[in-house]
Design a protein around this motif. Structure first.
Motif, PDB file in Angstrom:
ATOM      1  N   GLN A   1     -46.830 -22.022 -14.583  1.00 53.49           N
ATOM      2  CA  GLN A   1     -47.174 -20.613 -14.425  1.00 53.49           C
ATOM      3  C   GLN A   1     -46.084 -19.739 -15.052  1.00 53.49           C
ATOM      4  O   GLN A   1     -45.280 -19.113 -14.371  1.00 53.49           O
TER       5      GLN A   1
ATOM      6  N   ASP B   1     -40.701 -19.208 -16.551  1.00 56.59           N
ATOM      7  CA  ASP B   1     -39.872 -19.473 -15.382  1.00 56.59           C
ATOM      8  C   ASP B   1     -40.584 -20.432 -14.426  1.00 56.59           C
ATOM      9  O   ASP B   1     -39.941 -21.283 -13.804  1.00 56.59           O
ATOM     10  N   GLY B   2     -41.897 -20.306 -14.328  1.00 59.94           N
ATOM     11  CA  GLY B   2     -42.666 -21.261 -13.521  1.00 59.94           C
ATOM     12  C   GLY B   2     -42.386 -22.686 -13.964  1.00 59.94           C
ATOM     13  O   GLY B   2     -42.368 -23.613 -13.154  1.00 59.94           O
TER      14      GLY B   2
ATOM     15  N   GLY C   1     -44.840 -14.000 -10.797  1.00 62.93           N
ATOM     16  CA  GLY C   1     -45.359 -12.779 -10.193  1.00 62.93           C
ATOM     17  C   GLY C   1     -45.530 -11.650 -11.193  1.00 62.93           C
ATOM     18  O   GLY C   1     -46.584 -11.034 -11.292  1.00 62.93           O
TER      19      GLY C   1
ATOM     20  N   ASN D   1     -40.279 -15.009  -2.531  1.00 67.57           N
ATOM     21  CA  ASN D   1     -40.698 -15.502  -3.844  1.00 67.57           C
ATOM     22  C   ASN D   1     -39.860 -16.708  -4.266  1.00 67.57           C
ATOM     23  O   ASN D   1     -40.388 -17.731  -4.725  1.00 67.57           O
ATOM     24  N   LEU D   2     -38.541 -16.600  -4.107  1.00 66.67           N
ATOM     25  CA  LEU D   2     -37.654 -17.655  -4.604  1.00 66.67           C
ATOM     26  C   LEU D   2     -37.758 -18.923  -3.762  1.00 66.67           C
ATOM     27  O   LEU D   2     -37.773 -20.030  -4.296  1.00 66.67           O
TER      28      LEU D   2
ATOM     29  N   THR E   1     -38.003 -23.307 -13.534  1.00 65.96           N
ATOM     30  CA  THR E   1     -37.599 -23.455 -12.135  1.00 65.96           C
ATOM     31  C   THR E   1     -38.214 -24.707 -11.524  1.00 65.96           C
ATOM     32  O   THR E   1     -37.593 -25.402 -10.734  1.00 65.96           O
TER      33      THR E   1
ATOM     34  N   GLY F   1     -42.474 -18.132  -8.746  1.00 65.93           N
ATOM     35  CA  GLY F   1     -41.246 -17.590  -9.311  1.00 65.93           C
ATOM     36  C   GLY F   1     -41.388 -16.131  -9.693  1.00 65.93           C
ATOM     37  O   GLY F   1     -42.482 -15.578  -9.689  1.00 65.93           O
ATOM     38  N   PRO F   2     -40.251 -15.486  -9.999  1.00 68.59           N
ATOM     39  CA  PRO F   2     -40.279 -14.059 -10.362  1.00 68.59           C
ATOM     40  C   PRO F   2     -41.241 -13.768 -11.517  1.00 68.59           C
ATOM     41  O   PRO F   2     -42.075 -12.867 -11.433  1.00 68.59           O
ATOM     42  N   ASP F   3     -41.142 -14.541 -12.597  1.00 64.22           N
ATOM     43  CA  ASP F   3     -42.011 -14.298 -13.744  1.00 64.22           C
ATOM     44  C   ASP F   3     -43.455 -14.644 -13.407  1.00 64.22           C
ATOM     45  O   ASP F   3     -44.390 -13.968 -13.857  1.00 64.22           O
TER      46      ASP F   3
ATOM     47  N   LEU G   1     -37.679  -6.316  -8.175  1.00 64.69           N
ATOM     48  CA  LEU G   1     -38.562  -7.453  -7.928  1.00 64.69           C
ATOM     49  C   LEU G   1     -38.953  -7.448  -6.447  1.00 64.69           C
ATOM     50  O   LEU G   1     -38.577  -8.313  -5.660  1.00 64.69           O
TER      51      LEU G   1
ATOM     52  N   PHE H   1     -41.706 -20.872  -3.665  1.00 62.26           N
ATOM     53  CA  PHE H   1     -42.106 -21.688  -4.816  1.00 62.26           C
ATOM     54  C   PHE H   1     -41.241 -22.936  -4.971  1.00 62.26           C
ATOM     55  O   PHE H   1     -41.744 -24.048  -5.156  1.00 62.26           O
TER      56      PHE H   1
ATOM     57  N   TYR I   1     -32.923 -14.168 -16.455  1.00 63.43           N
ATOM     58  CA  TYR I   1     -33.568 -12.876 -16.657  1.00 63.43           C
ATOM     59  C   TYR I   1     -32.646 -11.845 -17.273  1.00 63.43           C
ATOM     60  O   TYR I   1     -31.452 -11.824 -17.026  1.00 63.43           O
TER      61      TYR I   1
END
Lengths: 489, 489
Positions: free
Chosen positions: B172, B175-176, A177, B139-140, B179, A173-175, B13, B143, B6
């Protein structure tokens, strides 16, 4: 830094069971009872010999704006139990609404080398608040410590080479990263490709170009020439779109053109194939053409073990681009940090020490209001002793191996030491000045340099001695025996 | 849903090299040249036979607010090259400031079963914009597809049991966790412990209590009684703080008290020890006491393989609490999705098809404006064919195995099929109505039910046939030969 990133109150960033327990404490009149919890992990990640503490700055940020919004409370009020009835009564929502963070937190600063069973963070305050914070504190510290540790391992192999973090596209996910970019920098990386992380955290950003750049032109050479024409001060050319060594030859042509204009060829990047062979051949081509200072950058699913192997093979790589394996901590993507109740204030005002039993000794928690004392001699750090600040040792300090009581060691009063946990919040007030990300990054290297190299090797690392102060050990033992006896009866 | 989370413009990003390439395209007068990129992966995660597409709703959310803020531009303008000079000239910042997302995107809906080399997403538009979006789109989708797939594997083992996601503390980052909770629900989980995910995404939340609840009382029994007193409609008791089977006996006592009050004992939770043995013994104790309907919840580092093993051992677990191994996709924490240029509009208006060469056949990309046709018979789906929408097959369709050209199969015009990619954005305008998270969750199960069980097994799963339409295969082959020849000359 967490609130900088998120657009929502994060008070609900917790497990439902924290809310149901909070409700239970509140109903039972225990909400304000003073408790102490320790946050620690039981095993180093990556089968390693050390861990780097990271995440405290997010914790501070998180707690600095801790409150339940009206929207949060409306949602909590809507949660139902198994029978479809509301779980929480309105008075509890009012209680949450009026919560002001009132705990004291002591923690080990970011960038410190830490070991199993040492409290990275100790929280003391109303049990209801401590309970709600379990999940977010673990979330923030587990992940960031994991990534900082992974990065520090890569720095050990890289020595003076440049380390670039390229992980955003495969991050969780964005965070996943953005936060990883910061932790990687702290662990010893030089820069990231992640522009948002660069903007938010003052980390250097670096980059080259992708295959698509090359493919969008009629030929590789044309693509290189165009790139060099417009960004002559930032030319690192990716050479493997069609054939790596042909690509190096094209890069050299462009390097000569750059020199005519007063610039130089910064680097070439290898992204596939046999990186040992290709880097050696590329180095020869570059050196023969007079480009001795041009960097050779390598990327392609690298980790510390592959880097090590490439170095042993004599690879001529001096800049390492590392993505997936770093930002996801690929070979162990979670640190198993836990958060355990260690004491509760009884009605008489005394501490009632607490532990969780288990059939496995490693899973029995340690009671007490814990601090970590790190002893040192002229060569560096020699061992850490966990003690209860309510019963500090006087005179000679003796520590016991928690898993083998026959092993112990003593330190005279004159042995120098430092106590690792420092006050962060006192009854809700922030009392700690957070170092900059650059200072924290320096701290990692300074700390690691003070440990024997045995803990830093990857295969069967030496176990750095961490013991329980004898008084604490004895208290733990008697508590275990008491609980086991109570269970048998 | 990403912008909901966010607090910052997420336009940065992305990797710095996307910006330097964008700058190069702009300087070279190519910024608006029309390009097509495909986003796909090369191998199923977890050595499995299928993958679940997920993340599109975040992509839509991300692109719906795509713009560079003043703050973003100020930061971009400050980035320097190797010589300390600014990388970008002011005119480029103006160009970024005025960017309006103008691409067309076709994508496979969330919840669809997908296979290697199939474009999950195809983007067509100005090459500069396509380039900047590479990193956030990967990224989106990487994951979320990874976690939805992991969850779907667990659902296959669980059958009709209840699956609860408990992963936030080891995820992680915030947001990890958040999401992952959504992706896990889509993949087949019933609820999450993550309250914020529940609030943001309309996912059911569930929870029990922790060891600290038990430890904060004078005895386990007192802690159970207190919990049941205040939350009688939500009683699942964690029994392993001191001794699991003793804990079950205490839970039964509390269950009898609950029945006197008109409630029932919802469940007991096992969190350590031999879960097969303990669940069988706990079931006997509960059944003998008349609690046949009380659930047995188990947690403790579970994954689909351990669940499978416990089921084979006859474990009496009917509710599974799964955390770390799910939300981090522990055994493979990244999906290796890539994003490759497949065509570029030449000055004459024709498509100039593009591919990236590699020594490894699996890494050679496929050119073309790709669509995926899924053929089906009365029993379900039989194979997928990737084709170029500019040159669709007429009449009988023949597809070729991309890794073995001697293998092919044909479908008559009357074979029924569906084309998987649907329009999401047309020249920057959203044209797609996103299904609810519940509809997407249903789609996963409906899709999987249409595939042969061979692709769903964990050990050596069957490879579902995915081929290139013969015209596309021939075009790719001639392009490869042309590029190889150009490189040799």
């Amino acid at each position: 830094m967490i609130n900088q990133l998120y657009n929502t109150s994060l008070s609900l960033l917790t497990d439902l069971y924290q809310l149901t327990m909070a409700y239970g404490y509140w109903k039972a009149g225990k909400a304000e009872q003073e408790a102490v919890f320790n946050l620690y992990f039981r095993k180093h990640p990556f089968q390693g010999g050390f861990t780097i503490a990271c995440g405290l700055s997010s914790v501070v940020d998180y707690l600095s704006e801790y409150r339940f919004s009206e929207e949060d409370l409306a949602y909590v009020g809507s949660i139902t139990g198994n029978d479809g009835e509301k779980l929480f009564e309105p008075g509890f929502l009012d209680y949450l609404k009026n919560i002001e963070f009132a705990c004291s937190i002591d923690a080990i600063p970011e960038g410190t080398t830490v070991f199993p069973n040492e409290p990275l963070l100790r929280i003391q305050g109303p049990i209801l608040q401590c309970q709600l914070l379990e999940t977010p504190l673990l979330n923030l510290i587990n992940f960031q410590s994991l990534i900082a540790t992974k990065a520090a391992r890569m720095r050990l192999v890289a020595k003076d080479d440049t380390l670039l973090e390229f992980g955003l596209r495969r991050a969780q996910g964005p965070d996943g990263g953005v936060t990883a970019s910061r932790a990687a920098y702290i662990g010893g990386f030089d820069a990231t490709s992640n522009v948002l992380a660069g903007k938010l955290y003052d980390i250097p950003v670096k980059g080259t170009h992708a295959h698509s750049w090359v493919m969008s032109f009629n030929s590789e050479l044309e693509s290189f020439e165009t790139y060099a024409q417009y960004m002559p001060n930032n030319v690192t050319l990716l050479v493997d779109t069609y054939d790596s060594l042909n690509g190096v030859r094209h890069a050299i042509k462009v390097g000569n053109l750059l020199r005519e204009r007063g610039y130089d060829l910064g680097g070439i990047r290898l992204d596939s194939g046999d990186l040992a062979y290709l880097s050696i051949e590329a180095r020869k081509l570059l050196d023969d053409a007079g480009f001795e200072k041009t960097n050779i950058v390598a990327s392609n699913d690298l980790d510390e073990h592959i880097m090590d192997s490439l170095k042993i093979q004599g690879a001529k790589i001096n800049v390492w681009g590392i993505g997936t394996k770093l930002v996801t901590a690929y070979d162990q993507p979670a640190l198993g940090g836990v958060y355990k109740l260690a004491a509760i204030r009884s009605e008489s005002g005394e501490w009632d020490y607490k532990l969780k039993l288990s059939e496995q000794a490693i899973k029995v928690s340690t009671p007490g209001i814990q601090q970590v004392r790190r002893f040192k001699d002229t060569k560096g750090f020699v061992s850490d002793m966990i003690f209860n600040i309510e019963t500090p040792a006087t005179g000679k300090a003796t520590m016991v191996d928690p898993y083998d009581f026959t092993r112990n060691r003593s330190f005279s009063e004159s042995t120098s030491f430092e106590d690792l946990l420092v006050p962060i919040f006192v009854k809700g007030y922030l009392v700690y000045k957070m170092p900059s990300v650059h200072e924290t990054r320096d701290r990692v290297q300074e700390q690691l340099s003070n440990f024997h190299k045995g803990i830093k090797r990857f295969v069967n690392p030496h176990t750095y001695p961490v013991g329980l102060e004898k008084g604490l050990f004895d208290m733990k033992t008697s508590l275990i025996l008491k609980l086991r006896a109570a269970n048998e009866s």
